[in-house]
Design a protein around this motif. Structure first.
Motif, PDB file in Angstrom:
ATOM      1  N   TYR A 151       0.759  -1.213  -0.096  1.00 55.94           N
ATOM      2  CA  TYR A 151      -0.103   0.261  -0.144  1.00 55.94           C
ATOM      3  C   TYR A 151       1.025   1.317  -0.114  1.00 55.94           C
ATOM      4  CZ  TYR A 151      -3.704  -3.236   1.002  1.00 55.94           C
ATOM      5  OH  TYR A 151      -4.612  -4.292   1.148  1.00 55.94           O
ATOM      6  N   TRP A 152       0.351   2.328  -0.510  1.00 53.75           N
ATOM      7  CA  TRP A 152       1.166   3.648  -0.713  1.00 53.75           C
ATOM      8  C   TRP A 152       1.216   4.193   0.570  1.00 53.75           C
ATOM      9  CZ3 TRP A 152      -0.924   6.069  -5.708  1.00 53.75           C
ATOM     10  CH2 TRP A 152      -0.650   5.413  -6.804  1.00 53.75           C
ATOM     11  N   GLN A 153       2.416   4.947   0.859  1.00 48.34           N
ATOM     12  CA  GLN A 153       2.671   5.551   1.984  1.00 48.34           C
ATOM     13  C   GLN A 153       2.605   7.115   1.584  1.00 48.34           C
ATOM     14  OE1 GLN A 153       3.262   4.176   4.950  1.00 48.34           O
ATOM     15  NE2 GLN A 153       3.009   2.367   3.609  1.00 48.34           N
ATOM     16  N   HIS A 202      -5.133   1.893  -3.471  1.00 44.35           N
ATOM     17  CA  HIS A 202      -3.757   2.073  -3.328  1.00 44.35           C
ATOM     18  C   HIS A 202      -3.725   2.328  -1.685  1.00 44.35           C
ATOM     19  CE1 HIS A 202      -2.563   1.612  -7.330  1.00 44.35           C
ATOM     20  NE2 HIS A 202      -3.506   2.483  -7.605  1.00 44.35           N
ATOM     21  N   LEU A 203      -4.828   2.544  -0.888  1.00 42.62           N
ATOM     22  CA  LEU A 203      -4.801   2.713   0.449  1.00 42.62           C
ATOM     23  C   LEU A 203      -5.172   1.323   1.242  1.00 42.62           C
ATOM     24  CD1 LEU A 203      -7.225   5.750   0.575  1.00 42.62           C
ATOM     25  CD2 LEU A 203      -4.643   5.875   0.391  1.00 42.62           C
ATOM     26  N   ASP A 204      -4.287   1.342   2.276  1.00 46.32           N
ATOM     27  CA  ASP A 204      -4.269   0.413   3.371  1.00 46.32           C
ATOM     28  C   ASP A 204      -5.684   0.408   4.049  1.00 46.32           C
ATOM     29  OD1 ASP A 204      -3.920  -1.496   5.521  1.00 46.32           O
ATOM     30  OD2 ASP A 204      -1.865  -0.730   5.920  1.00 46.32           O
ATOM     31  N   PRO A 205      -6.445  -0.732   3.862  1.00 49.99           N
ATOM     32  CA  PRO A 205      -7.794  -0.551   4.379  1.00 49.99           C
ATOM     33  C   PRO A 205      -7.736  -0.716   6.120  1.00 49.99           C
ATOM     34  CG  PRO A 205      -7.299  -2.962   3.508  1.00 49.99           C
ATOM     35  CD  PRO A 205      -6.232  -1.929   3.378  1.00 49.99           C
ATOM     36  N   ALA A 206      -6.470  -1.043   6.452  1.00 44.18           N
ATOM     37  CA  ALA A 206      -6.391  -0.685   7.955  1.00 44.18           C
ATOM     38  C   ALA A 206      -6.287   0.533   8.524  1.00 44.18           C
ATOM     39  CB  ALA A 206      -5.253  -1.756   8.440  1.00 44.18           C
ATOM     40  N   GLN A 207      -5.969   1.354   7.614  1.00 42.63           N
ATOM     41  CA  GLN A 207      -5.614   2.598   7.760  1.00 42.63           C
ATOM     42  C   GLN A 207      -6.690   3.706   7.358  1.00 42.63           C
ATOM     43  OE1 GLN A 207      -3.121   4.102   9.661  1.00 42.63           O
ATOM     44  NE2 GLN A 207      -2.346   1.856   9.830  1.00 42.63           N
TER      45      GLN A 207
END
Length: 264
Positions: A151-153, A202-207
């Motif tokens: 996932y992107w930062q 591209h987003l982390d689903p945990a975030q």
């Protein structure tokens, strides 16, 4: 800038000729060399100073992406205007990373826009920021070939004459605005010409979590869920921003708030 030095890299002579003739109508732009492959382009870059590269993507032996990967490691690389036939994935990637491109066959208006953007970035000495954006682009392209891409930062955002790298850790929530999206940070908002659905992949689903067709919020920002009417909900974030919540996402929002020891 009075003289912008360009390099054309395209394995097809008609492609190089089209750019050569088109650039004649733009005073201040000069062609240092034309190359039919990446290997020759490397030799040219070692021998001459170049400000902007028109880089074809699909070429035999070594693709334009290989050269872009090498350039992305430089502190202040030449700007790259990617030249490509239509490819939905490629165009989405360029847009997401605020990189410029020309679709074959391009018209005079689209070329003029690319030249204007490049000249503005060179004037404002944005090569370092550009290097970050291209590095992120190359990394994302490499990751896309893996079974489980990272996932992107960060995201790269283009404004007039510059590229800004925004850390996703600093984004509180994201709002759709037509073909744009608005990144809400603690002290300001940043507009990015990319559809919300493109970034969401591209987003982390945990975030981050989708709460409405027009909004994605950072999970640690969930503070209070308000019921405004029959089937009408609103989320109050820790930042005190208020975000609409679709009924289909209410259960997931409540679960996330409960798991995070928040009250609804």
């Amino acid at each position: 800038m009075n003289n912008i030095r360009t390099l054309i890299v395209d394995d097809e002579e008609p492609g190089r000729a089209n750019l050569r003739y088109a650039l004649r109508d733009h005073p201040g732009w000069s062609i240092v060399a034309e190359c039919a492959n990446v290997a020759t382009a490397r030799e040219t870059l070692d021998a001459y100073a170049v400000d902007v590269i028109f880089l074809d993507i699909q070429m035999p032996r070594e693709t334009g992406l290989i050269l872009a990967r090498e350039l992305s490691t430089q502190a202040t690389p030449p700007l790259v205007i990617f030249v490509t036939a239509f490819n939905a994935h490629a165009i989405e990637a360029f847009d997401l990373h605020a990189l410029d491109y020309l679709l074959k066959p391009f018209d005079d208006e689209r070329l003029a826009l690319s030249l204007e953007r490049a000249a503005a970035m060179l004037t404002q000495r944005q090569q370092a920021s550009y290097a970050q954006a291209m590095s992120q682009y190359v990394k994302a392209e490499d990751e896309s070939k893996k079974e489980q891409p990272a996932y992107w930062q960060q995201v790269s955002v283009r404004s007039v004459g510059r590229i800004e790298c925004i850390q996703l850790a600093d984004v509180l929530w994201i709002e759709a605005a037509g073909n744009y999206m608005q990144l809400h940070l603690a002290q300001r908002q940043v507009l990015h010409r990319v559809a919300l659905s493109q970034l969401e992949k591209h987003l982390d689903p945990a975030q981050f979590m989708r709460v409405h067709r027009s909004a994605i919020v950072r999970c640690d920002q969930l503070s209070q869920l308000e019921v405004l009417g029959d089937g009408v909900y609103q989320l109050v974030l820790a930042s005190q921003d208020k975000v609409p919540v679709s009924e289909r996402y209410v259960a997931e929002v409540r679960r996330c708030m409960h798991d995070g020891s928040r009250t609804a």
